[in-house]
Enzyme design. Structure first.
Site, mmCIF file in Angstrom:
data_model
loop_
_atom_site.group_PDB
_atom_site.id
_atom_site.type_symbol
_atom_site.label_atom_id
_atom_site.label_comp_id
_atom_site.label_asym_id
_atom_site.label_seq_id
_atom_site.Cartn_x
_atom_site.Cartn_y
_atom_site.Cartn_z
ATOM 1 N N GLY A 10 0.711 -1.142 -0.032
ATOM 2 C CA GLY A 10 0.139 -0.053 0.057
ATOM 3 C C GLY A 10 0.916 1.220 0.211
ATOM 4 C CB ALA A 11 3.983 2.077 -1.595
ATOM 5 N NE ARG A 36 -4.818 4.381 -5.573
ATOM 6 C CZ ARG A 36 -5.024 5.095 -4.942
ATOM 7 N NH1 ARG A 36 -5.898 6.306 -5.058
ATOM 8 N NH2 ARG A 36 -4.524 4.734 -3.603
ATOM 9 C CG ASP A 61 -7.438 -6.320 -5.280
ATOM 10 O OD1 ASP A 61 -7.190 -6.401 -4.024
ATOM 11 O OD2 ASP A 61 -8.464 -5.949 -5.863
ATOM 12 C CE1 TYR A 154 -9.671 0.090 9.119
ATOM 13 C CE2 TYR A 154 -10.227 1.150 11.094
ATOM 14 C CZ TYR A 154 -9.420 1.055 10.137
ATOM 15 O OH TYR A 154 -8.250 1.285 9.950
ATOM 16 C CE LYS A 158 -6.252 -1.563 10.224
ATOM 17 N NZ LYS A 158 -5.009 -1.744 9.265
#
Ligand code: NDP
Ligand code: 8X3
Length: 253
Positions: A10-11, A36, A61, A154, A158
């Site tokens: 996730g950079a 992306r 993904d 969520y 976590k």
């Protein structure tokens, strides 16, 4: 060639993006992931030009077990000596009570925050075990310590990251592998924009009237955690904005 290698999931935005910048500045070579591709490519160009580090990009993904395993298994031999794995990719999707929340949102959060993190850990940690060295940093949240209404899944995801981190620490300790969990409070990233499906007005409200953490604050915290001497491990670190005292208590002007 820089001396250490870190893999950051996730950079393309927020905490992962700023951590990539800071670690490149601190002479790490980086394996960067996200969906992306264009963002990853422009980050690679910038970091290579500015800091002279080596960057390997993997576009996939993380919700897909096959895509994650295929991408991570394609990491060339010369990149497999990963010193630091930063499991950062994650999201909140929606905000709603269990009786009416969107089940697709639940699947999205569970598949990304729990299963994607596990697929990554399962592929990378055997290489660390083989080298008897490594450090895994899992990004949890204040939501991994307290639950708040309308955030059950969520928060559950976590809490799972926190629980997984605790067990991993015991399992990997004999191999000299460190496991750290970092739990931030509110950080001003694309997080809320994603949670509210691109509704900028709703996202802005989340950070209104107080000064939230910035992604750079978390990047600096991660750098601190991964640069402690070999005999020191930061197990669990909670970092909050000064104006946030719990998951629900904010001092807003
Ligand atoms: P951002 O939305 O700014 O960044 C999220 C990153 O995760 C992006 O790079 C995104 O990449 C990646 N990601 C999300 N879903 C997927 C997927 N399915 N496959 C691959 N990559 C994915 O949010 P933050 O930087 O704030 O979030 C980073 C981590 O920090 C998350 O785990 C979040 O839960 C946690 N956190 C955030 C807090 C906050 O207030 N912001 C507080 C506490 C914890 P792409 O979209 O390109 O795939
Ligand atoms: C993100 C922080 O409080 O919005 O993990 O859940 S919170």
């Amino acid at each position: 060639m820089n001396q250490k290698t870190a893999l950051i999931t996730g950079a393309t935005a927020g905490i992962g993006y700023e951590t990539a910048n800071l670690l490149a500045q601190n002479k790490y070579n980086l394996i960067l992931t996200g969906r992306r591709k264009e963002r990853l490519e422009s980050l690679k160009t910038k970091l290579e030009l500015t800091f002279g580090c080596k960057i390997l990009l993997l576009t996939f993904d993380i919700r897909s077990r096959k895509a994650t395993e295929t991408a991570l298994s394609s990491i060339p031999e010369e990149w497999r000596a990963i010193d630091v794995l930063i499991n950062n990719a994650g999201l909140a999707a929606g905000l709603g009570p269990v009786n009416s929340a969107d089940v697709d949102d639940w699947e999205n959060m569970i598949d990304t925050n729990i299963k994607g993190l596990l697929y990554t850990i399962r592929t990378i940690t055997p290489w660390m075990v083989e080298r008897q060295s490594g450090h895994v940093v899992n990004i949890s949240s204040i939501a991994g310590k307290e639950s708040y209404p309308n955030g059950s899944v969520y928060c559950g995801s976590k809490h799972a990251v926190a629980a997984i981190s605790k067990a991993m620490r015991i399992e990997l300790m004999p191999f000299g592998i460190k496991v750290s969990s970092i739990a931030p409070g509110a950080v001003d990233t694309e997080f809320s924009l994603v949670r509210f499906r691109g509704d900028q007005e709703k996202a802005t409200q989340v950070y209104k009237g107080f000064t939230p953490l910035q992604a750079k604050d978390i990047a600096e915290t991660i750098l601190f955690v991964i640069t402690r001497p070999p005999h020191v491990n930061i197990d669990d670190l909670l970092i909050m904005p000064t104006s946030q005292a719990s998951a629900r208590d904010f001092h807003r002007k």
